[in-house]
Scaffold this motif. Structure first.
Motif, short mmCIF file in Angstrom:
data_model
loop_
_atom_site.label_atom_id
_atom_site.label_comp_id
_atom_site.label_asym_id
_atom_site.label_seq_id
_atom_site.Cartn_x
_atom_site.Cartn_y
_atom_site.Cartn_z
N PRO A 176 0.84 -1.19 0.00
CA PRO A 176 0.00 0.00 0.00
C PRO A 176 0.88 1.25 0.00
O PRO A 176 2.11 1.14 0.05
CB PRO A 176 -0.77 -0.13 1.31
CG PRO A 176 0.14 -0.89 2.21
CD PRO A 176 1.02 -1.76 1.32
N LEU A 177 0.29 2.39 -0.03
CA LEU A 177 1.01 3.66 0.17
C LEU A 177 2.21 3.83 -0.74
O LEU A 177 3.29 4.17 -0.28
CB LEU A 177 1.56 3.71 1.60
CG LEU A 177 0.60 3.76 2.75
CD1 LEU A 177 1.36 3.78 4.04
CD2 LEU A 177 -0.27 4.98 2.64
N MET A 178 2.04 3.53 -2.02
CA MET A 178 3.21 3.63 -2.89
C MET A 178 3.43 5.04 -3.41
O MET A 178 4.38 5.28 -4.13
CB MET A 178 3.08 2.64 -4.05
CG MET A 178 3.09 1.20 -3.58
SD MET A 178 4.57 0.77 -2.64
CE MET A 178 5.64 0.34 -3.98
N SER A 179 2.54 5.96 -3.09
CA SER A 179 2.78 7.32 -3.54
C SER A 179 3.05 8.22 -2.33
O SER A 179 2.63 7.90 -1.22
CB SER A 179 1.58 7.85 -4.33
OG SER A 179 0.47 7.84 -3.48
N GLN A 207 11.05 -2.23 -3.54
CA GLN A 207 9.84 -1.55 -4.00
C GLN A 207 9.67 -0.20 -3.31
O GLN A 207 9.30 0.79 -3.94
CB GLN A 207 8.61 -2.41 -3.69
CG GLN A 207 8.32 -3.46 -4.73
CD GLN A 207 7.21 -4.39 -4.25
OE1 GLN A 207 7.46 -5.33 -3.51
NE2 GLN A 207 5.99 -4.12 -4.63
N LEU A 208 9.93 -0.17 -2.01
CA LEU A 208 9.77 1.09 -1.26
C LEU A 208 10.75 2.15 -1.73
O LEU A 208 10.38 3.31 -1.95
CB LEU A 208 9.96 0.84 0.25
CG LEU A 208 8.84 0.09 0.96
CD1 LEU A 208 9.27 -0.32 2.36
CD2 LEU A 208 7.58 0.94 1.02
N GLY A 250 11.56 7.08 -5.29
CA GLY A 250 12.32 7.76 -6.34
C GLY A 250 13.83 7.67 -6.20
O GLY A 250 14.55 8.43 -6.85
N TYR A 251 14.33 6.78 -5.35
CA TYR A 251 15.78 6.63 -5.22
C TYR A 251 16.32 5.76 -6.36
O TYR A 251 15.66 4.81 -6.80
CB TYR A 251 16.14 5.93 -3.90
CG TYR A 251 15.89 6.77 -2.66
CD1 TYR A 251 16.76 7.80 -2.31
CD2 TYR A 251 14.78 6.53 -1.84
CE1 TYR A 251 16.53 8.56 -1.16
CE2 TYR A 251 14.55 7.28 -0.70
CZ TYR A 251 15.42 8.30 -0.37
OH TYR A 251 15.19 9.06 0.76
#
Ligand SMILES: Cc1cn([C@H]2C[C@H](O)[C@@H](COP(=O)(O)OP(=O)(O)OP(=O)(O)O)O2)c(=O)[nH]c1=O
Length: 226
Positions: free
Chosen positions: A8-11, A35-36, A41-42
Motif C-alpha cells: 500500500p502507500l506507494m505514492s 519496491q519502497l 524515487g531513489y
C-alpha cells in the motif's frame, strides 16, 4: 478474504538527497525494500548481504538490539566487498510479549506465530544502517511500530497459510497482504512494518553528517558500535 502481496502507500513516500556523492547500494534481497526505495524515487543497485551476516542470536538480546546488530552486520558485509558506495541494510522482526518472531522456517512455524499474534497487540522493529564506505562512517537506527492484529478465524488462518504469502516475512504475516487484519496504532510508520522506515530514512540521509559515527575496524573486521 483475498490475500495478495501488494504494497500500500506507494505514492507520496518521502525522499531526501543522498548525503555523499557515492551511489546507493541496497544490501538486501527483500523485494519490499526495493519496491519502497523505488517508489520513493531513489536510484540504487541491489547487493544482498551473505546469509552469515544474519546469524548469532544472543539469548539476552532484545528485538531492537537484534535488528540494529543485524542491519549493521549486513551493511558491513556488503561494505567489505565495495571500494565505495553508500550502503543501506535493514532487518525486521516482530515482537510479542518479549518473544522475538523472525521469518518462519516452515508452515507449522508460520501457523504457531500467527496463532500467537491473533487478536494481540505487538510490535514490529526495523533496524537500518546507512554506511558510507568512502567516509568510513555509519548511522544505525531502529524504528518501532505498534500493531493490533484482529482475531483470525480458522478460515482466515487456513486461507493465509495456503497462500504461502507468509514465506520470508517476519512474524509470518505481511502487513501488505490483507485488507484490514492489521491496524497500525498511534500513527506509526507503515513502511517500517514492511521492512524500511522511509520517513526516518529520509531524515537520516538529511542529517547524516551530524548522526554518523566513525566505524572502528578491528582485527576481525568492523566492531558493532555500542
Ligand atoms: C512484518 C513484515 C515483514 N515483512 C518482510 C520484510 C523483510 O523482507 C522480511 C524480514 O526479513 P529480513 O531478514 O529483515 O529481510 P530479508 O531476509 O527479506 O532480506 P535481507 O536479509 O536480504 O535484507 O519480512 C513484510 O514484507 N511485511 C510485513 O508486514
Amino acid at each position: 478474504m483475498k490475500f495478495t502481496d501488494n504494497l500500500p502507500l506507494m505514492s507520496g513516500l518521502p525522499r531526501a538527497d543522498l548525503p555523499t556523492d557515492e551511489s546507493l547500494i541496497l544490501a538486501s534481497g527483500s523485494p519490499r525494500r526495493s519496491q519502497l526505495l523505488k517508489a520513493a524515487g531513489y536510484s540504487f543497485t541491489v547487493q544482498p548481504a551473505s546469509d552469515e551476516a544474519e546469524c548469532g542470536m544472543c539469548s539476552r538480546e532484545t528485538a531492537p538490539e537484534l535488528v540494529a546488530r543485524y542491519a549493521y552486520r549486513k551493511a558491513a558485509d556488503v561494505a567489505s566487498k565495495n571500494d565505495g558506495g553508500l550502503i543501506l541494510a535493514a532487518d525486521t522482526v516482530a515482537s510479542c510479549y518479549g518473544q522475538i518472531l523472525g521469518k518462519p522456517h516452515d508452515i507449522e512455524h508460520a501457523e504457531a506465530m500467527l496463532r500467537q499474534l491473533s487478536g494481540r497487540r505487538h510490535d514490529v522493529f526495523s533496524g537500518f544502517c546507512v554506511w558510507s564506505v568512502s567516509q568510513n562512517r555509519c548511522v544505525v537506527e531502529v524504528v518501532r511500530t505498534e500493531l493490533q492484529m484482529q482475531t483470525l478465524s480458522e478460515e482466515m488462518l487456513a486461507e493465509y497459510l495456503d497462500s504461502m504469502l507468509w514465506e520470508g516475512k517476519a512474524g509470518a504475516f505481511g502487513f501488505q497482504d490483507g485488507n484490514d487484519w492489521l491496524e497500525v496504532l498511534d500513527g506509526g510508520s507503515e513502511t517500517n512494518v514492511v521492512g524500511l522506515p522511509m520517513e526516518r530514512l529520509a531524515e537520516v540521509f538529511r542529517d547524516f553528517d551530524l548522526l554518523a559515527t566513525e566505524i572502528a575496524i578491528e582485527k576481525d573486521g568492523p566492531s558493532f558500535p555500542n
